[in-house]
Design a protein around this motif. Structure first.
Motif, PDB file in Angstrom:
ATOM      1  N   LEU A 540      -0.642   8.846   9.180  1.00  0.00           N
ATOM      2  CA  LEU A 540      -1.873   9.351   8.571  1.00  0.00           C
ATOM      3  C   LEU A 540      -3.097   8.797   9.286  1.00  0.00           C
ATOM      4  CD1 LEU A 540      -0.952   8.883   4.792  1.00  0.00           C
ATOM      5  CD2 LEU A 540      -0.768  10.954   6.159  1.00  0.00           C
ATOM      6  N   PRO A 541      -4.240   9.467   9.153  1.00  0.00           N
ATOM      7  CA  PRO A 541      -5.499   8.878   9.626  1.00  0.00           C
ATOM      8  C   PRO A 541      -5.785   7.584   8.860  1.00  0.00           C
ATOM      9  CG  PRO A 541      -5.766  11.219   9.125  1.00  0.00           C
ATOM     10  CD  PRO A 541      -4.435  10.832   8.612  1.00  0.00           C
ATOM     11  N   LEU A 542      -6.637   6.744   9.441  1.00  0.00           N
ATOM     12  CA  LEU A 542      -6.860   5.415   8.858  1.00  0.00           C
ATOM     13  C   LEU A 542      -7.365   5.492   7.427  1.00  0.00           C
ATOM     14  CD1 LEU A 542      -6.959   2.360   9.108  1.00  0.00           C
ATOM     15  CD2 LEU A 542      -9.241   2.556  10.116  1.00  0.00           C
ATOM     16  N   HIS A 543      -8.324   6.385   7.153  1.00  0.00           N
ATOM     17  CA  HIS A 543      -8.866   6.423   5.797  1.00  0.00           C
ATOM     18  C   HIS A 543      -7.811   6.851   4.785  1.00  0.00           C
ATOM     19  CE1 HIS A 543      -9.285  10.665   6.969  1.00  0.00           C
ATOM     20  NE2 HIS A 543      -9.335  10.958   5.674  1.00  0.00           N
ATOM     21  N   GLU A 544      -6.886   7.739   5.207  1.00  0.00           N
ATOM     22  CA  GLU A 544      -5.807   8.144   4.305  1.00  0.00           C
ATOM     23  C   GLU A 544      -4.766   7.034   4.163  1.00  0.00           C
ATOM     24  OE1 GLU A 544      -4.100  11.912   5.095  1.00  0.00           O
ATOM     25  OE2 GLU A 544      -6.027  12.929   5.349  1.00  0.00           O
ATOM     26  N   GLN A 545      -4.562   6.269   5.236  1.00  0.00           N
ATOM     27  CA  GLN A 545      -3.651   5.127   5.152  1.00  0.00           C
ATOM     28  C   GLN A 545      -4.146   4.133   4.111  1.00  0.00           C
ATOM     29  OE1 GLN A 545      -3.758   3.726   9.181  1.00  0.00           O
ATOM     30  NE2 GLN A 545      -2.094   5.067   9.871  1.00  0.00           N
ATOM     31  N   VAL A 546      -5.432   3.822   4.162  1.00  0.00           N
ATOM     32  CA  VAL A 546      -6.013   2.849   3.222  1.00  0.00           C
ATOM     33  C   VAL A 546      -5.955   3.397   1.792  1.00  0.00           C
ATOM     34  CG1 VAL A 546      -8.124   1.642   2.573  1.00  0.00           C
ATOM     35  CG2 VAL A 546      -7.486   1.811   4.983  1.00  0.00           C
ATOM     36  N   ALA A 547      -6.317   4.667   1.621  1.00  0.00           N
ATOM     37  CA  ALA A 547      -6.291   5.268   0.274  1.00  0.00           C
ATOM     38  C   ALA A 547      -4.874   5.285  -0.283  1.00  0.00           C
ATOM     39  CB  ALA A 547      -6.872   6.673   0.322  1.00  0.00           C
ATOM     40  N   SER A 548      -3.884   5.579   0.564  1.00  0.00           N
ATOM     41  CA  SER A 548      -2.498   5.625   0.102  1.00  0.00           C
ATOM     42  C   SER A 548      -2.005   4.252  -0.327  1.00  0.00           C
ATOM     43  CB  SER A 548      -1.593   6.177   1.205  1.00  0.00           C
ATOM     44  OG  SER A 548      -1.954   7.494   1.542  1.00  0.00           O
ATOM     45  N   LEU A 549      -2.387   3.225   0.422  1.00  0.00           N
ATOM     46  CA  LEU A 549      -1.969   1.874   0.055  1.00  0.00           C
ATOM     47  C   LEU A 549      -2.649   1.415  -1.230  1.00  0.00           C
ATOM     48  CD1 LEU A 549      -0.271  -0.557   0.696  1.00  0.00           C
ATOM     49  CD2 LEU A 549      -2.079  -1.415   2.198  1.00  0.00           C
ATOM     50  N   ASP A 551      -3.520   3.393  -3.708  1.00  0.00           N
ATOM     51  CA  ASP A 551      -2.801   4.083  -4.778  1.00  0.00           C
ATOM     52  C   ASP A 551      -1.466   3.408  -5.077  1.00  0.00           C
ATOM     53  OD1 ASP A 551      -4.778   5.905  -5.157  1.00  0.00           O
ATOM     54  OD2 ASP A 551      -3.829   7.532  -4.046  1.00  0.00           O
ATOM     55  N   LEU A 552      -0.763   3.015  -4.003  1.00  0.00           N
ATOM     56  CA  LEU A 552       0.533   2.362  -4.190  1.00  0.00           C
ATOM     57  C   LEU A 552       0.380   1.054  -4.945  1.00  0.00           C
ATOM     58  CD1 LEU A 552       3.587   2.425  -3.460  1.00  0.00           C
ATOM     59  CD2 LEU A 552       3.000   1.112  -1.415  1.00  0.00           C
ATOM     60  N   CYS A 553      -0.624   0.271  -4.575  1.00  0.00           N
ATOM     61  CA  CYS A 553      -0.854  -1.010  -5.253  1.00  0.00           C
ATOM     62  C   CYS A 553      -1.266  -0.805  -6.712  1.00  0.00           C
ATOM     63  CB  CYS A 553      -1.929  -1.811  -4.508  1.00  0.00           C
ATOM     64  SG  CYS A 553      -1.434  -2.350  -2.857  1.00  0.00           S
ATOM     65  N   GLU A 554      -2.152   0.171  -6.953  1.00  0.00           N
ATOM     66  CA  GLU A 554      -2.568   0.447  -8.331  1.00  0.00           C
ATOM     67  C   GLU A 554      -1.375   0.870  -9.182  1.00  0.00           C
ATOM     68  OE1 GLU A 554      -5.574   3.394  -8.011  1.00  0.00           O
ATOM     69  OE2 GLU A 554      -7.209   1.948  -7.789  1.00  0.00           O
ATOM     70  N   TYR A 555      -0.494   1.647  -8.593  1.00  0.00           N
ATOM     71  CA  TYR A 555       0.672   2.127  -9.331  1.00  0.00           C
ATOM     72  C   TYR A 555       1.560   0.960  -9.777  1.00  0.00           C
ATOM     73  CZ  TYR A 555       5.291   4.213  -9.998  1.00  0.00           C
ATOM     74  OH  TYR A 555       6.514   4.561 -10.489  1.00  0.00           O
ATOM     75  N   HIS A 556       1.861   0.046  -8.843  1.00  0.00           N
ATOM     76  CA  HIS A 556       2.740  -1.070  -9.192  1.00  0.00           C
ATOM     77  C   HIS A 556       2.043  -2.064 -10.113  1.00  0.00           C
ATOM     78  CE1 HIS A 556       6.255  -0.042  -6.801  1.00  0.00           C
ATOM     79  NE2 HIS A 556       5.446   0.343  -5.832  1.00  0.00           N
ATOM     80  N   LEU A 557       0.734  -2.220  -9.979  1.00  0.00           N
ATOM     81  CA  LEU A 557       0.013  -3.079 -10.915  1.00  0.00           C
ATOM     82  C   LEU A 557       0.039  -2.493 -12.320  1.00  0.00           C
ATOM     83  CD1 LEU A 557      -3.089  -4.124  -8.762  1.00  0.00           C
ATOM     84  CD2 LEU A 557      -1.237  -5.606  -9.542  1.00  0.00           C
ATOM     85  N   SER A 558      -0.070  -1.164 -12.409  1.00  0.00           N
ATOM     86  CA  SER A 558      -0.025  -0.533 -13.732  1.00  0.00           C
ATOM     87  C   SER A 558       1.339  -0.724 -14.371  1.00  0.00           C
ATOM     88  CB  SER A 558      -0.356   0.960 -13.614  1.00  0.00           C
ATOM     89  OG  SER A 558       0.663   1.658 -12.931  1.00  0.00           O
ATOM     90  N   LEU A 559       2.411  -0.737 -13.561  1.00  0.00           N
ATOM     91  CA  LEU A 559       3.740  -1.005 -14.113  1.00  0.00           C
ATOM     92  C   LEU A 559       3.816  -2.405 -14.691  1.00  0.00           C
ATOM     93  CD1 LEU A 559       6.051   0.564 -11.372  1.00  0.00           C
ATOM     94  CD2 LEU A 559       5.441   1.526 -13.588  1.00  0.00           C
TER      95      LEU A 559
END
Length: 612
Positions: A540-549, A551-559
């Motif tokens: 992915l482009p850098l900005h999408e890489q950062v946004a995806s990570l 989201d991933l961190c927010e998801y696991h924190l919400s768990l």
């Protein structure tokens, strides 16, 4: 020479280097075996097996979910998978193992088996079928539109829980829910709580049940009028089994109630009419909120972060003897107002006779209204209403599905109809056990000729509600969560992450003078985060890489947040209904949910969805 030309043609046909390398190895194996009798024919057959002519792409139907064409077999190119789009799952299927493929390890095949799609029986979905199909396709689950002999994970019914032969899985209806939210039953349940906690349950208009309490109704109205001659109330009469505005009418005096015949055979509820509602564009409106009751024991409630605002089609005036029968002025029911000449089908979520509730909140916020307070009051209303219904619901549930007997677990989406008063206090109008999940509306092409037209507002809200409900009820979710890596992978172990942390922290600490605080400084953290994003999402482009990570961190924190809430679930109720905090934390006895809206936060779905 002929052979070299064919190899050039093959190389041009396959553009990836990995494919070209695989073909070269196959050709080398053919050369080693050359020399035997009949070798040219055998070589041609082997090359043909290794390089079949590319077939025309053709989508196939499985259930109702459309599957993309399979990739060509035998030649696989492993590429890092980009993060799935927010709220969507990527399409496609794992390719079948060909004869010349490398044999997969047992561990890999076990992982594939454990990641089978969730199965949904949609044969009884009725009017919610279109929105359900879209949601299943987005989740890449497996739909069975005509039922299935083998058990399914989820059964989606359109009306009520009525199958006694389902012994496993999950059903989207609770036994007895339809009876519990009828107007008379709901009024009785809330009245009990009003007697116990009058200040907590002041969100429901004072009600009387007809014909049983008709004399009580007449006496109490007369008593209040005698004490305050200036009081000129209006009442609304609602048939117990009515829906879509059928049979509703307004009265100014108890003597106006239509007692002849129908009331005896069709009981009703009479309530105080809210004469000072909040108006937008001089029109009265109500709110349809979608509430997921995920479990009764423990009690888990999720509230959609967006809903529908349904407008009257005639400018509002306080009830009088002249306008009492103007249904397009006083009744917000969509099924009534759609027949008004002033009804506006909108292609925008913020205009027309049906809008998203979020657009109303944005408009109120622009005028300085405290939206958090409005949401908090709405959440409190929802939770306390469900608490009032829970005791009898448990009786129904245990009667149909006794403890220890095989049977499905249940969940259900409820439709809460709420009116905002002029002072922004929410008032509960009614609860619908089967809220409409249609994502289209009828449009009259010519007199008496109608066609169904997609509704942008309905689709945006309802598909999100169903999709996030399915995510929350995903029976394979915990298994996938235990298998999914967070930051670690085969190319980036947690030990490598630790080393990265040490190296970057030391380097940045050596560049700063102030080292009073331990850990990473902001610049070091950003460098490490960008590095991890680039390693985790390479394509992915850098900005999408950062946004995806993120989201991933927010998801696991919400768990993790949900696990903490579940651990602290016991003792929440006590002797009185719980106080409601911020919109993100409202929970009667369990977390309320994750997605696009506020009440209870769904920690199970993707960070930006519909249930909260």
């Amino acid at each position: 020479m002929q052979r070299r030309n064919s190899e050039r043609e093959l190389a041009s046909r396959w553009e990836t280097e990995a494919v070209a390398a695989a073909k070269a190895q196959a050709a080398e194996r053919v050369r080693v075996d050359a020399g035997a009798a009949g070798e040219p024919e055998r070589r041609a057959r082997e090359e043909q097996a290794m390089d079949p002519a590319p077939a025309q792409p053709r989508a196939t139907e499985e259930g109702d979910a459309r599957v993309l064409p399979r990739p060509l077999p035998t030649l696989t190119v492993s590429k890092p998978k980009p993060a799935p789009a927010r709220g969507l799952w990527t399409h496609g299927k794992p390719r079948s193992k060909g004869r010349n493929c490398k044999r997969s390890s047992g561990r890999r095949s076990d992982e594939y088996r454990s990641q089978r799609p969730v199965t949904v029986d949609s044969s009884k979905a009725r009017t919610s079928l279109d929105a359900l199909k879209i949601s299943i396709r987005q989740l890449k689950w497996k739909e069975f539109p005509f039922g299935r002999r083998l058990p399914c994970d989820i059964y989606w019914h359109g009306v009520s829980f009525h199958d006694s032969d389902i012994f496993s899985g999950q059903v989207n209806k609770f036994p007895g829910m339809t009876e519990m939210v009828r107007k008379i039953t709901l009024s009785r349940a809330v009245r009990i709580m009003q007697n116990l906690f009058p200040e907590e349950y002041n969100f429901y208009p004072r009600s009387w049940i007809l014909p049983d309490e008709f004399q009580l109704f007449v006496a109490q109205v007369r008593m209040v009028k005698d004490g305050d001659p200036s009081w000129k109330p209006t009442f609304i009469v609602k048939p117990d089994g009515g829906c879509q505005g059928d049979g509703i009418y307004l009265i100014k005096d108890p003597s106006d109630i239509r007692l002849a015949g129908t009331l005896q055979s069709r009981p009703a509820v009479v309530q105080e009419y809210i004469c000072k509602p909040l108006l937008i564009d001089k029109l009265k409106f109500d709110i349809r909120l979608y509430v997921l009751l995920k479990s009764l024991d423990p009690l888990e409630i999720y509230i959609a972060k967006d809903g529908l605002s349904r407008f009257c089609t005639e400018p509002y005036q306080e009830p009088s003897s002249k306008n009492l029968h103007h249904i397009f002025m006083h009744l917000t029911n969509y099924s009534l107002n759609i027949h008004s000449g002033n009804f506006v089908h909108s292609d925008s979520t913020s205009t027309g006779s049906k809008r998203t509730f979020s657009s109303i909140l944005c408009r109120l916020s622009s005028k300085g209204v405290d939206i958090k307070k409005v949401w908090s009051d709405i959440i409190s209303l929802v939770i306390k209403t469900v608490i009032a219904l829970t005791p009898e619901l448990k009786v129904f549930y245990q009667s149909d599905i006794p403890a220890g007997r095989p049977g499905p677990t249940c969940f259900q989406i409820l439709g809460f109809d709420i009116l905002l008063m002029k002072n922004l206090k929410p008032v509960l109008l009614e609860v619908n056990a089967n809220p409409s999940m249609r994502i289209e509306h009828e449009q009259e092409l010519s007199p008496g000729v109608f066609e169904n037209v997609p509704s942008l507002v309905d689709e945006e809200v309802k598909v999100a509600v169903i999709r996030d409900t399915l995510r929350l009820m995903d029976p394979l979710k915990k298994k996938r969560e235990s298998q999914n890596c967070k930051l670690s992978s085969s190319s980036l172990s947690m030990a490598a992450v630790d080393i990265l942390y040490i190296d970057i922290t030391r380097r940045w600490n050596s560049m700063t003078l102030d080292q009073r605080e331990s850990g990473m400084c902001l610049q070091a953290f950003i460098e490490a985060f960008f590095y991890l994003a680039q390693r985790k999402f390479k394509m992915l482009p850098l900005h999408e890489q950062v946004a995806s990570l993120i989201d991933l961190c927010e998801y696991h924190l919400s768990l993790l947040d949900e696990k903490r809430l579940v651990c602290g679930r016991s003792g929440t109720l006590g002797g009185r209904p719980p106080d409601i905090g911020s919109p993100q934390e409202a929970t009667p006895a369990a977390p309320l949910a994750e997605s696009n809206l506020p009440p209870c936060t769904d920690k199970h779905s993707h960070p930006r969805h519909a249930l909260s």
